[in-house]
Enzyme design. Sequence first.
Site, PDB file in Angstrom:
ATOM      1  N   TYR A 181      16.539  49.738 -37.578  1.00  0.00           N
ATOM      2  CA  TYR A 181      15.444  48.967 -37.385  1.00  0.00           C
ATOM      3  C   TYR A 181      15.746  47.353 -36.916  1.00  0.00           C
ATOM      4  CZ  TYR A 181      16.982  48.152 -42.311  1.00  0.00           C
ATOM      5  OH  TYR A 181      17.750  47.990 -43.490  1.00  0.00           O
ATOM      6  N   LYS A 182      17.020  47.291 -36.712  1.00  0.00           N
ATOM      7  CA  LYS A 182      17.348  45.638 -36.155  1.00  0.00           C
ATOM      8  C   LYS A 182      17.384  45.693 -34.762  1.00  0.00           C
ATOM      9  CE  LYS A 182      20.559  45.050 -40.191  1.00  0.00           C
ATOM     10  NZ  LYS A 182      19.238  44.352 -40.940  1.00  0.00           N
ATOM     11  N   ASP A 227      30.544  49.491 -41.302  1.00  0.00           N
ATOM     12  CA  ASP A 227      29.071  49.217 -41.384  1.00  0.00           C
ATOM     13  C   ASP A 227      28.743  48.621 -40.024  1.00  0.00           C
ATOM     14  OD1 ASP A 227      26.569  48.073 -41.735  1.00  0.00           O
ATOM     15  OD2 ASP A 227      26.657  47.574 -43.868  1.00  0.00           O
ATOM     16  N   PHE A 265      27.732  43.015 -47.211  1.00  0.00           N
ATOM     17  CA  PHE A 265      26.441  42.967 -47.414  1.00  0.00           C
ATOM     18  C   PHE A 265      25.878  43.558 -48.889  1.00  0.00           C
ATOM     19  CE2 PHE A 265      21.878  44.901 -47.294  1.00  0.00           C
ATOM     20  CZ  PHE A 265      21.283  43.753 -46.764  1.00  0.00           C
ATOM     21  N   ARG A 281      19.559  31.668 -40.077  1.00  0.00           N
ATOM     22  CA  ARG A 281      20.155  32.546 -39.300  1.00  0.00           C
ATOM     23  C   ARG A 281      19.336  32.648 -38.177  1.00  0.00           C
ATOM     24  NH1 ARG A 281      21.669  38.381 -41.748  1.00  0.00           N
ATOM     25  NH2 ARG A 281      19.450  38.535 -41.766  1.00  0.00           N
TER      26      ARG A 281
END
Length: 431
Positions: A252-253, A227, A150, A401
């Site tokens: 928050y995912k 991560d 990322f 995605r």
Amino acid sequence: MTDTPTDDPFADDEALDGDPLAAARALDAADPLAAYRERFVGVTPSAATPEPVLAYFDGNSLGRPAVASVERLQRFVIDGWGGRLIRGWDEEWMELPFRIGDDLGSTALGAGTGQVFIGDSTTVLLYKLARAAVDSLPERSEIVLDTDNFPTDRYVLDGIARERGLDLVWIEADTEAGVTPEQVSAAVGPRTALVVLSHVAYRSGFLADARAITRIVHDAGALVLWDLCHSAGSVPVELDDWEVDLAVGCTYKYLNGGPGSPAFGYVNERLQSRLVQPIQGWMGVRDVFLMGPEYQPADGLRRFLSGTPPIVGMLALQDTVAMIRECGIQAVRDKSVALTEFALRLAETWLTPLGVALASPRDPERRGGHLTLNHPAMREVTARLWERDVIPDYRDPGGLRIGLSPLSTSFEEVAVGLAAVRDVLGELIHE
């Protein structure tokens, strides 16, 4: 722990050729986690959300809020913040980053007490832990990372390397595969201080072999930082068992903490007294209210805090952690696999004839909770889908995605959403 449905009415070609929506509804009827969906805001019509979106495929970027979080936040504003005022710090808030951290660690991360804390953004925590790691090994001069990690990870490590005069060693990662133990073994050596990788690749969903890679890094005498942004709350993680050194992840995912909710950090207890974090703030000292002239880091995990913890921002994730604890992280993973396998069958039937290619591992054992479907038109497809209340996201090059959050996503939602992808892509191709 809950078993997943084994009677899959979509497993044969007749279901594909017949009524896929009926097959999806049958899967929902057999789903032992189906009732959890009703615990999320926006999945059914209500006074607050009279027209729910048709399909939400972005749970791996921003999860839906839990119904319980609405009441929790309202109660906190009125009773906690409004009623207790500054007394709340002494009564609860000072320890909340560690209490929630312990709950998250034991429920979804395989981490024992006193090793997980909540606070700061993923970027800031990544910086603090990575910088502390390389500073603890001053005789070593390399950080190993991969080209497809990322952007935040790559940017932060580039900055640390320039600050400390270190070299970056890049693993050339396949955007559809990911980083393998063999690649890590070839990259590490006596100069390696730290290896930073994602457990689940943000683009393809590739699930790395964290246990094997961690062992390889340790055999080279280095530290590893994982991560977990696309893992936590979706894929079982065993940080203690894998002997991981450090980890960070957002909330928050799949943890549904809300937009910008603070990240979590994991510091293995064997390293806590050894590492010195670089952002020395008042919340990380031995006696917070002494207000002394010198920085004296606290013992244990508190030393990794810096400023005042974002209390309001960490409240909502407790409700998803409670749901995961109730049903078990393995049941969540089983539902995740079932959802992505179902989505793949639909994609192969509906989208492959339109030129769509799978850009994620086909083997569910090597895949996290999301899929990427590639086609040159997917950027425009995504924009048109959003207008129709079907919400995936887009990642270059040409990737649609699909993030399927197991507790809040139904099989019918997957069928409806992928039918819309088929229709929109077909329209674009024939324009």
